[in-house]
Scaffold this active site. Structure first.
Site, PDB file in Angstrom:
ATOM      1  N   ASP A 200      -8.987  -1.163   3.537  1.00 31.51           N
ATOM      2  CA  ASP A 200      -8.523  -0.685   4.844  1.00 31.51           C
ATOM      3  C   ASP A 200      -9.430  -1.191   5.959  1.00 31.51           C
ATOM      4  OD1 ASP A 200      -6.512   0.752   3.511  1.00 31.51           O
ATOM      5  OD2 ASP A 200      -7.880   2.418   3.166  1.00 31.51           O
TER       6      ASP A 200
ATOM      7  N   ASP B  62       0.826  -1.204   0.000  1.00 31.32           N
ATOM      8  CA  ASP B  62       0.000   0.000   0.000  1.00 31.32           C
ATOM      9  C   ASP B  62       0.860   1.254   0.000  1.00 31.32           C
ATOM     10  OD1 ASP B  62      -2.441   1.313  -0.023  1.00 31.32           O
ATOM     11  OD2 ASP B  62      -2.509   1.453   2.157  1.00 31.32           O
TER      12      ASP B  62
END
Length: 436
Positions: free
Chosen positions: A357, A196
């Site tokens: 997330d 990420d």
């Protein structure tokens, strides 16, 4: 009195942390309720082959070295698959295969809600012995799935319903990820946090390219994204907040100056000083949140004042990014009191958090719940602290930031510190009656 910037940031942070906390809490409840009997599988002793453990199936009899090597290979393969899919998504979006991407996302949401969510639903019914017949169960699941797909991708749906289904998707996927073996889970979380970070910040990163492409087209991201829309008043010394209070569920306003020619045209066309209109929203996945405005015009005989547009749903954090500086300068030239400047599209308003997330925050807490509650508390506080740091950095850096690295790093560190140091200390002192 004008609200402070810290208060506005607090509203934004609470608007994001609340759904994240709800998602993690419900995943912990599901883990506690369903993990002991492992109702997801008819044969609990046989490990399930998924995309996250294609290379190595962890076995309790394997040595620590084998588990470490196998989990690292699983994490590497999974990250490579995600990178390939993300680059493919960027290519399709670049060549305007929007209809294909929309239908793919609809199918993905339908599949998750119907199959994975249905399996969890049946497991809850079996575990708690809820008296429901098969026809009623099918109808409930069918309605839940159809309404969920419509809520996420269709227009005219209340934003609260869309947010609720986004959280539900995160809960369902995170609950299934908690079925992965322990070593593979930790290696996967660390690898995804690193990916990420690279994908969002590195030049040529797939997520960076996707965000830049969506911004250049003034579209929403072609992905499942949770959007937080806080309520923050922007008016000073006037009742403009009351004017927009009945227009939508958001009380945040923005004052924008319009040139005199437009003001003159508006006054000639409308006899009432209040004229409301809607601005078209260019949205990729859905147009579920219409953007409504209130135009306040005043025309004096000798001194004509500029028209003021009350624009709703202004995000304080987006406001601080300095977007729309030219428009702000024009407003200042017209001597109009303005607090905040925002971009011209609704797609830039509010903080947006990817569904991934939600999932991996909840996976970390769900894995901690398989050990004890002390680690759950520690991991939750670490994740929320990391998310708060990320949101503050978002208001400082003025760019898209990865939400996983800080929270996952703190969560993993606090998990092992709590499990290896704090838990033995607390249990030892309590057992010896040194601490009550």
């Amino acid at each position: 009195m004008e609200s402070s910037i810290l208060e506005s940031i607090g509203v934004e942070i609470i608007g994001v942390m609340s759904p994240v906390s709800i998602c993690m809490f419900l995943v912990v409840l599901l883990v506690y309720s369903l993990s002991p009997s492992n109702p997801f599988s008819s044969s609990p002793s046989v490990p399930i082959r998924t995309a996250a453990n294609l290379v190595y199936l962890e076995s309790p009899s394997d040595s620590a070295t084998q588990k470490l090597e196998g989990s690292l290979l699983n994490a590497l393969v999974f990250v490579i698959l995600i990178a390939i899919v993300t680059f493919l998504l960027v290519v399709l979006y670049y060549y305007n295969f929007t209809n294909f991407l929309k239908n793919y996302m609809r199918f993905s949401a339908f599949f998750v809600l119907a199959t994975m969510g249905g399996s969890i639903f049946l497991s809850i019914i079996q575990h708690f012995s809820i008296p429901v017949d098969s026809i009623t169960c099918f109808l409930l699941l069918f309605n839940f799935t159809v309404i969920g797909v419509l809520s996420v991708f269709s227009g005219g749906i209340p934003i609260i319903l869309r947010q609720a289904y986004m959280v539900s998707l995160g809960i369902i996927v995170a609950t299934w990820f908690t079925k992965l073996p322990e070593w593979t889970t930790w290696a996967l979380l660390v690898a995804l946090a690193v990916y990420d970070l690279v994908a969002v910040l590195a030049p040529g990163g797939p997520l960076k390219l996707l965000v830049e492409l969506a911004s250049s087209r003034d579209d929403e991201l072609p992905a499942l994204v949770y959007e937080a829309r806080p309520i923050a008043s922007r008016s000073r010394g006037s009742n403009l907040g009351l004017l927009v209070g009945g227009v939508s569920d958001s009380g945040s306003v923005e004052l924008q100056a319009v040139n005199n020619s437009e003001s003159r045209t508006t006054n000639e066309g409308e006899s009432s000083p209040l004229v409301s209109h809607s601005r078209e929203r260019h949205s990729f996945s859905s147009d579920s949140s219409e953007h409504s405005t209130v135009v306040v015009c005043s025309d004096r005989v000798q001194n004509r004042e500029p028209e003021i547009v009350v624009d709703e749903e202004m995000s304080p954090l987006v406001e601080m990014m300095g977007l729309g500086n030219e428009r702000e300068q024009q407003m200042r030239r017209d001597n109009v009191e303005v607090r905040g400047s925002g971009s011209g599209s609704d797609s830039d308003r509010g903080i947006k958090l990817g569904l991934g997330d939600f999932v991996f925050y909840s996976v970390l807490v769900g894995r901690a719940a398989m050990y004890d509650l002390m680690t759950v508390y520690a991991c939750y506080l670490a994740i929320i602290s990391g998310l708060g740091c990320t949101l503050i950095l978002l208001s400082v850096c003025h760019r898209a930031l990865p939400a996983l690295p800080i929270s996952i790093a703190l969560g993993v560190v606090f998990y092992f510190l709590t499990r290896l140091l704090m838990e033995p200390f607390v249990v030892g002192t309590a057992t010896n009656l040194m601490m009550f």
